[in-house]
Scaffold this motif. Structure first.
Motif, PDB file in Angstrom:
ATOM      1  N   THR A 131       0.828  -1.211   0.000  1.00 41.27           N
ATOM      2  CA  THR A 131       0.000   0.000   0.000  1.00 41.27           C
ATOM      3  C   THR A 131       0.857   1.253   0.000  1.00 41.27           C
ATOM      4  OG1 THR A 131      -1.560  -1.253   1.327  1.00 41.27           O
ATOM      5  CG2 THR A 131      -1.959   1.094   1.137  1.00 41.27           C
ATOM      6  N   VAL A 132       1.917   1.247   0.811  1.00 41.12           N
ATOM      7  CA  VAL A 132       2.770   2.429   0.895  1.00 41.12           C
ATOM      8  C   VAL A 132       3.503   2.656  -0.426  1.00 41.12           C
ATOM      9  CG1 VAL A 132       4.837   3.366   1.994  1.00 41.12           C
ATOM     10  CG2 VAL A 132       3.018   2.397   3.382  1.00 41.12           C
ATOM     11  N   THR A 133       4.042   1.578  -1.018  1.00 44.90           N
ATOM     12  CA  THR A 133       4.824   1.799  -2.234  1.00 44.90           C
ATOM     13  C   THR A 133       3.945   2.113  -3.451  1.00 44.90           C
ATOM     14  OG1 THR A 133       4.942  -0.584  -2.567  1.00 44.90           O
ATOM     15  CG2 THR A 133       6.852   0.459  -1.569  1.00 44.90           C
ATOM     16  N   TYR A 134       2.651   1.807  -3.384  1.00 44.11           N
ATOM     17  CA  TYR A 134       1.768   2.201  -4.497  1.00 44.11           C
ATOM     18  C   TYR A 134       1.470   3.693  -4.464  1.00 44.11           C
ATOM     19  CZ  TYR A 134       0.468  -2.782  -4.708  1.00 44.11           C
ATOM     20  OH  TYR A 134       0.489  -4.135  -4.791  1.00 44.11           O
ATOM     21  N   LEU A 135       1.575   4.274  -3.290  1.00 43.32           N
ATOM     22  CA  LEU A 135       1.108   5.653  -3.099  1.00 43.32           C
ATOM     23  C   LEU A 135       1.578   6.648  -4.157  1.00 43.32           C
ATOM     24  CD1 LEU A 135       0.719   7.457   0.248  1.00 43.32           C
ATOM     25  CD2 LEU A 135       1.957   8.610  -1.543  1.00 43.32           C
ATOM     26  N   PRO A 136       2.902   6.732  -4.433  1.00 40.83           N
ATOM     27  CA  PRO A 136       3.334   7.786  -5.366  1.00 40.83           C
ATOM     28  C   PRO A 136       2.753   7.628  -6.774  1.00 40.83           C
ATOM     29  CG  PRO A 136       5.209   6.868  -4.190  1.00 40.83           C
ATOM     30  CD  PRO A 136       4.048   5.971  -3.911  1.00 40.83           C
ATOM     31  N   HIS A 137       2.360   6.398  -7.126  1.00 38.90           N
ATOM     32  CA  HIS A 137       1.764   6.189  -8.446  1.00 38.90           C
ATOM     33  C   HIS A 137       0.522   7.056  -8.631  1.00 38.90           C
ATOM     34  CE1 HIS A 137       0.210   4.132 -11.995  1.00 38.90           C
ATOM     35  NE2 HIS A 137      -0.955   4.111 -11.387  1.00 38.90           N
ATOM     36  N   PHE A 138      -0.169   7.324  -7.541  1.00 40.34           N
ATOM     37  CA  PHE A 138      -1.428   8.059  -7.632  1.00 40.34           C
ATOM     38  C   PHE A 138      -1.230   9.570  -7.579  1.00 40.34           C
ATOM     39  CE2 PHE A 138      -2.569   3.838  -6.190  1.00 40.34           C
ATOM     40  CZ  PHE A 138      -3.592   3.535  -7.073  1.00 40.34           C
ATOM     41  N   LEU A 139      -0.004  10.000  -7.392  1.00 40.34           N
ATOM     42  CA  LEU A 139       0.270  11.439  -7.407  1.00 40.34           C
ATOM     43  C   LEU A 139       0.503  11.889  -8.842  1.00 40.34           C
ATOM     44  CD1 LEU A 139       2.828  11.554  -4.454  1.00 40.34           C
ATOM     45  CD2 LEU A 139       0.444  12.271  -4.365  1.00 40.34           C
ATOM     46  N   SER A 140       0.072  13.102  -9.155  1.00 39.42           N
ATOM     47  CA  SER A 140       0.285  13.597 -10.520  1.00 39.42           C
ATOM     48  C   SER A 140       1.745  14.010 -10.691  1.00 39.42           C
ATOM     49  CB  SER A 140      -0.603  14.807 -10.774  1.00 39.42           C
ATOM     50  OG  SER A 140      -0.104  15.916 -10.074  1.00 39.42           O
TER      51      SER A 140
ATOM     52  N   THR B 268       6.647  32.046  -4.996  1.00 43.46           N
ATOM     53  CA  THR B 268       5.415  31.598  -4.354  1.00 43.46           C
ATOM     54  C   THR B 268       5.824  30.938  -3.054  1.00 43.46           C
ATOM     55  OG1 THR B 268       4.374  31.103  -6.442  1.00 43.46           O
ATOM     56  CG2 THR B 268       3.381  30.135  -4.513  1.00 43.46           C
ATOM     57  N   PRO B 269       5.239  31.381  -1.949  1.00 41.42           N
ATOM     58  CA  PRO B 269       5.660  30.764  -0.686  1.00 41.42           C
ATOM     59  C   PRO B 269       5.552  29.248  -0.777  1.00 41.42           C
ATOM     60  CG  PRO B 269       4.183  32.586  -0.291  1.00 41.42           C
ATOM     61  CD  PRO B 269       4.241  32.406  -1.770  1.00 41.42           C
ATOM     62  N   ILE B 270       6.597  28.596  -0.359  1.00 40.57           N
ATOM     63  CA  ILE B 270       6.688  27.145  -0.415  1.00 40.57           C
ATOM     64  C   ILE B 270       5.525  26.512   0.351  1.00 40.57           C
ATOM     65  CG2 ILE B 270       8.293  27.192   1.525  1.00 40.57           C
ATOM     66  CD1 ILE B 270       9.568  24.732   0.531  1.00 40.57           C
ATOM     67  N   THR B 271       5.071  27.191   1.393  1.00 40.11           N
ATOM     68  CA  THR B 271       3.992  26.626   2.209  1.00 40.11           C
ATOM     69  C   THR B 271       2.670  26.600   1.437  1.00 40.11           C
ATOM     70  OG1 THR B 271       3.767  28.827   3.143  1.00 40.11           O
ATOM     71  CG2 THR B 271       4.928  27.198   4.467  1.00 40.11           C
ATOM     72  N   ILE B 272       2.443  27.649   0.640  1.00 39.36           N
ATOM     73  CA  ILE B 272       1.205  27.714  -0.153  1.00 39.36           C
ATOM     74  C   ILE B 272       1.212  26.592  -1.183  1.00 39.36           C
ATOM     75  CG2 ILE B 272      -0.100  29.101  -1.817  1.00 39.36           C
ATOM     76  CD1 ILE B 272      -0.229  30.760   0.468  1.00 39.36           C
ATOM     77  N   ARG B 273       2.370  26.427  -1.807  1.00 41.86           N
ATOM     78  CA  ARG B 273       2.486  25.372  -2.809  1.00 41.86           C
ATOM     79  C   ARG B 273       2.237  24.007  -2.182  1.00 41.86           C
ATOM     80  NH1 ARG B 273       7.938  25.331  -6.058  1.00 41.86           N
ATOM     81  NH2 ARG B 273       8.161  23.371  -4.940  1.00 41.86           N
ATOM     82  N   ALA B 274       2.810  23.808  -1.011  1.00 40.19           N
ATOM     83  CA  ALA B 274       2.615  22.535  -0.317  1.00 40.19           C
ATOM     84  C   ALA B 274       1.139  22.329   0.020  1.00 40.19           C
ATOM     85  CB  ALA B 274       3.465  22.489   0.944  1.00 40.19           C
ATOM     86  N   ALA B 275       0.475  23.420   0.436  1.00 46.39           N
ATOM     87  CA  ALA B 275      -0.939  23.296   0.817  1.00 46.39           C
ATOM     88  C   ALA B 275      -1.784  22.919  -0.395  1.00 46.39           C
ATOM     89  CB  ALA B 275      -1.426  24.602   1.430  1.00 46.39           C
ATOM     90  N   ILE B 276      -1.519  23.532  -1.558  1.00 42.18           N
ATOM     91  CA  ILE B 276      -2.297  23.168  -2.753  1.00 42.18           C
ATOM     92  C   ILE B 276      -1.999  21.716  -3.127  1.00 42.18           C
ATOM     93  CG2 ILE B 276      -2.816  23.714  -5.163  1.00 42.18           C
ATOM     94  CD1 ILE B 276      -2.100  26.536  -4.670  1.00 42.18           C
ATOM     95  N   THR B 277      -0.736  21.319  -2.996  1.00 42.79           N
ATOM     96  CA  THR B 277      -0.381  19.927  -3.281  1.00 42.79           C
ATOM     97  C   THR B 277      -1.213  18.977  -2.424  1.00 42.79           C
ATOM     98  OG1 THR B 277       1.871  20.603  -3.770  1.00 42.79           O
ATOM     99  CG2 THR B 277       1.521  18.277  -3.320  1.00 42.79           C
ATOM    100  N   VAL B 278      -1.266  19.275  -1.121  1.00 46.29           N
ATOM    101  CA  VAL B 278      -2.004  18.396  -0.206  1.00 46.29           C
ATOM    102  C   VAL B 278      -3.483  18.355  -0.586  1.00 46.29           C
ATOM    103  CG1 VAL B 278      -2.729  18.090   2.186  1.00 46.29           C
ATOM    104  CG2 VAL B 278      -0.372  18.696   1.672  1.00 46.29           C
ATOM    105  N   VAL B 279      -4.044  19.538  -0.831  1.00 43.97           N
ATOM    106  CA  VAL B 279      -5.468  19.604  -1.144  1.00 43.97           C
ATOM    107  C   VAL B 279      -5.789  18.845  -2.436  1.00 43.97           C
ATOM    108  CG1 VAL B 279      -7.258  21.213  -1.925  1.00 43.97           C
ATOM    109  CG2 VAL B 279      -5.950  21.703   0.125  1.00 43.97           C
ATOM    110  N   SER B 280      -4.899  18.953  -3.442  1.00 48.31           N
ATOM    111  CA  SER B 280      -5.211  18.322  -4.720  1.00 48.31           C
ATOM    112  C   SER B 280      -4.917  16.824  -4.722  1.00 48.31           C
ATOM    113  CB  SER B 280      -4.466  19.017  -5.864  1.00 48.31           C
ATOM    114  OG  SER B 280      -3.092  18.773  -5.755  1.00 48.31           O
ATOM    115  N   ALA B 281      -4.113  16.370  -3.776  1.00 44.46           N
ATOM    116  CA  ALA B 281      -3.800  14.931  -3.751  1.00 44.46           C
ATOM    117  C   ALA B 281      -4.660  14.173  -2.748  1.00 44.46           C
ATOM    118  CB  ALA B 281      -2.324  14.720  -3.423  1.00 44.46           C
TER     119      ALA B 281
END
Lengths: 321, 306
Positions: A131-140, B268-281
């Motif tokens: 499960t952990v190693t599949y994770l990055p596959h789902f990231l864009s 772009t503040p690195i924190t904002i970028r990280a927050a959008i990353t988290v929200v979109s993933a």
């Protein structure tokens, strides 16, 4: 078999005077199947075959304002132009280099992971690792490149590790130096896809008859002997099919990662054929040259694909075509 | 000498003494750490204070906790719009793609179908012959005029040949008797597909739905190519991509090469970028572990015959 169907159909072909066994008569009987498939056939003709028509513009000096066939024919002029440009030759080199790195890494690491996962007896631990190693596959790729930039920056985790262990004295500018680019792409690909790509090998290994391992144990084979003589041959056919397929897709060295991660300073190392085509075609409007680059890529792909398939056939392996 | 004796002894009887499982487990834990560290690090940065984050060196936990980045991104209404567009395209694309692909794979799995060979060949060729980026762009943008519209997300992606082959392999593997007995009862092909075959295809359909949905959720290039000029149609991934682009380009213009690489995160503040990353993933991260058993099955089906 078709008797039940025949009675339900209106006898349109009969009225048209078609014989009971003609093609059109059968097709009429199978009109529900046709309804499920012919629209998709038209769809791929429009979206996959019709654009091939655009290839003729590679032999023209194409100006979008003119009707297509009124453009001037120039023969192979666009191809000659491409191959006289160091920028295009560089893009070809980069495409091949990154494709080769991805191909080798893309087999070695997932197979190794599958081999060692296969040795884990505790199911829950195994599932967790998977499960952990599949994770990055789902990231864009956008996310992965963003993360990579953070990790690889001068204050990022990797530089901190390298400096604190004394491997380097000053932070390395990973993303600003062309010579690192191919390898970075290779390793980031592995980080993203290794776990995912191991699924298929692991599935092939679980299909191996446990009796084989038991017999080998009786004969005194150790763990690594069993991996080498049973697990690896067990995934051979899966491996061959994937190898042929991946050689066919070799020219798709990836586009998104290079496009997103390649800054101007590393362009000589990051630009692939696709990025070249995009730049000349869409940004500069030189459609003929961009399409010529695309045709070159397609022809190389098809040649690679057929030769891999041919080689596999000669070796008596399963083939795709 | 004694070492060799011990080694042989453990091989013959005392198998449980082997240290291999521990080394293997340690390796796996290291692998999980390498996989998770960058992800957890991004989450930690997103919850960190912006100015403090510039110092770097945040590990697995925020140093100065702050929700400011999330407040900032959710204060801008563009993100709600991007969410709406991303969710709509993902849902519509997934449903259409799975149903149409399943329907076609059913038709092409019927041995008696007269167009079977022709259509299958036409489909398989498209897997290897691709007109390429520019001709496809010209078709969508100029010939069909799909630029600056929502439909450019849906129409070119309604069908996938590879998935069709996976589904067809699955249908061929189902018992023939199912279809035969329904036929004898006078069932038509629509009925057969919709009432009998499609419900049985759930494992493979779920796998493919997941693949398509992930692809749709993560797509940014179509927005970049066709809808960049229309803010109302921007997707989440495209918003994030623009944040990335502004940082690296402005860094390039102002600094030397080495510095540019080192400081890509300044504007772009690195924190904002990280927050959008988290929200979109986050949505996919929350879903995929529960679908694991489906996609493992689905991938194995695909491997039987490319």
């Amino acid at each position: 078999m078709r008797r039940a169907k025949a009675s339900t159909g209106t006898a349109l072909p009969d009225r048209l005077g078609l014989s009971k066994h003609s093609f059109w008569h059968t097709l009429w009987q199978q009109r529900q199947l046709a309804f499920m498939s012919v629209p998709m056939l038209l769809y791929i003709f429009l979206f996959n075959y019709f654009p091939l028509w655009g290839w003729i513009t590679a032999f023209m000096d194409y100006k979008p304002v003119l009707p297509l066939l009124e453009n001037k024919w120039v023969g192979l002029e666009n191809f000659k132009w491409l191959f006289s440009r160091p920028e295009f030759l560089g893009a070809v080199r980069n495409t091949f280099a990154m494709a080769a790195i991805n191909l080798v890494f893309g087999f070695v690491f997932p197979i190794l992971l599958a081999l060692f996962l296969n040795e884990i007896r505790r199911t829950r631990f195994k599932r967790t690792v998977q499960t952990v190693t599949y994770l990055p596959h789902f990231l864009s790729w956008v996310i992965v490149v963003g993360i990579a930039q953070t990790m690889l920056s001068s204050t990022g985790a990797i530089n901190q590790l390298l400096v604190s262990t004394g491997i380097v004295s000053r932070p390395v500018f990973f993303l600003g130096e062309g010579r690192y680019f191919w390898w970075l792409v290779g390793f980031i690909h592995i980080w993203k896809e290794c776990g995912w790509n191991s699924i298929i090998y692991l599935a092939a290994m679980t299909a191996i008859d446990p009796g084989q391992y038991e017999a080998a144990e009786m004969d005194g084979a150790g763990r690594f002997k069993k991996m080498w003589y049973i697990s690896l041959p067990g995934i051979r056919s899966t491996f061959m099919v994937l190898l042929i397929m991946n050689i066919g897709y070799l020219m798709e060295a990836g586009f998104e990662i290079q496009y997103l991660m390649g800054q101007n300073v590393v362009m000589d190392w990051s630009q692939t054929i696709d990025i070249f085509a995009l730049k000349y075609g869409i940004n500069r409007g030189q459609y003929s040259r961009a399409i010529a680059a695309g045709i070159f890529k397609s022809i190389v792909s098809i040649a690679l694909m057929t030769s891999a398939n041919f080689a596999a056939k000669r070796l008596g392996e399963d083939t795709l075509l | 000498m004694t070492d060799r004796l011990l080694a042989r002894k453990s091989r013959n009887g005392l198998r449980k003494r082997s240290i291999f499982p521990y080394i293997n487990a340690a390796g796996m834990i290291l692998l999980m750490f390498i996989t998770l560290y960058p992800v957890v690090n991004t989450v930690a940065i997103s919850f960190n204070d912006g100015t403090d984050a510039l110092r770097g060196g945040i590990g697995l936990w925020p140093r100065v906790f702050s929700l400011k980045s999330y407040e900032t991104i959710f204060a801008d209404e563009i993100i709600y719009n991007a969410f709406f567009i991303t969710i709509s395209r993902t849902l519509i694309q997934t449903v259409l793609n799975v149903i149409l692909t399943a329907m076609l794979s059913f038709a092409l799995s019927r041995r008696e179908y007269v167009l079977r060979k022709f259509i299958t060949t036409a489909m398989v060729i498209t897997m290897y012959v691709n007109a390429g980026l520019i001709p496809n762009y010209l078709l969508l943008q100029r010939t069909l005029g799909l630029g600056k519209s929502f439909w450019v997300y849906i129409i070119p992606t309604m069908f996938s040949c590879f998935n069709m082959i996976v589904m067809r392999t699955y249908i061929i593997g189902l018992p023939d008797a199912l279809v035969e007995s329904a036929r004898i009862d006078g069932a038509g092909d629509f009925y057969l597909f919709w009432r009998i075959i499609f419900p049985l295809m759930m494992p493979v359909a779920a796998t493919i739905a997941l693949f398509v949905a992930v692809g749709a959720w993560n797509a940014w290039f179509d927005t970049h190519l066709y809808n960049a000029g229309k803010v109302r149609l921007h997707t989440l991934q495209y918003l994030l991509k623009m944040k990335l682009a502004t940082t690296s380009n402005s860094a390039n213009a102002a600094m030397t090469s080495a510095e540019a690489a080192a400081n890509t995160t300044l504007t772009t503040p690195i924190t904002i970028r990280a927050a959008i990353t988290v929200v979109s993933a986050a949505p996919i991260m929350a879903i995929y572990p529960f679908l694991q058993r489906y996609f493992v099955v689905g991938l194995s089906i695909g491997s039987i015959k490319g």
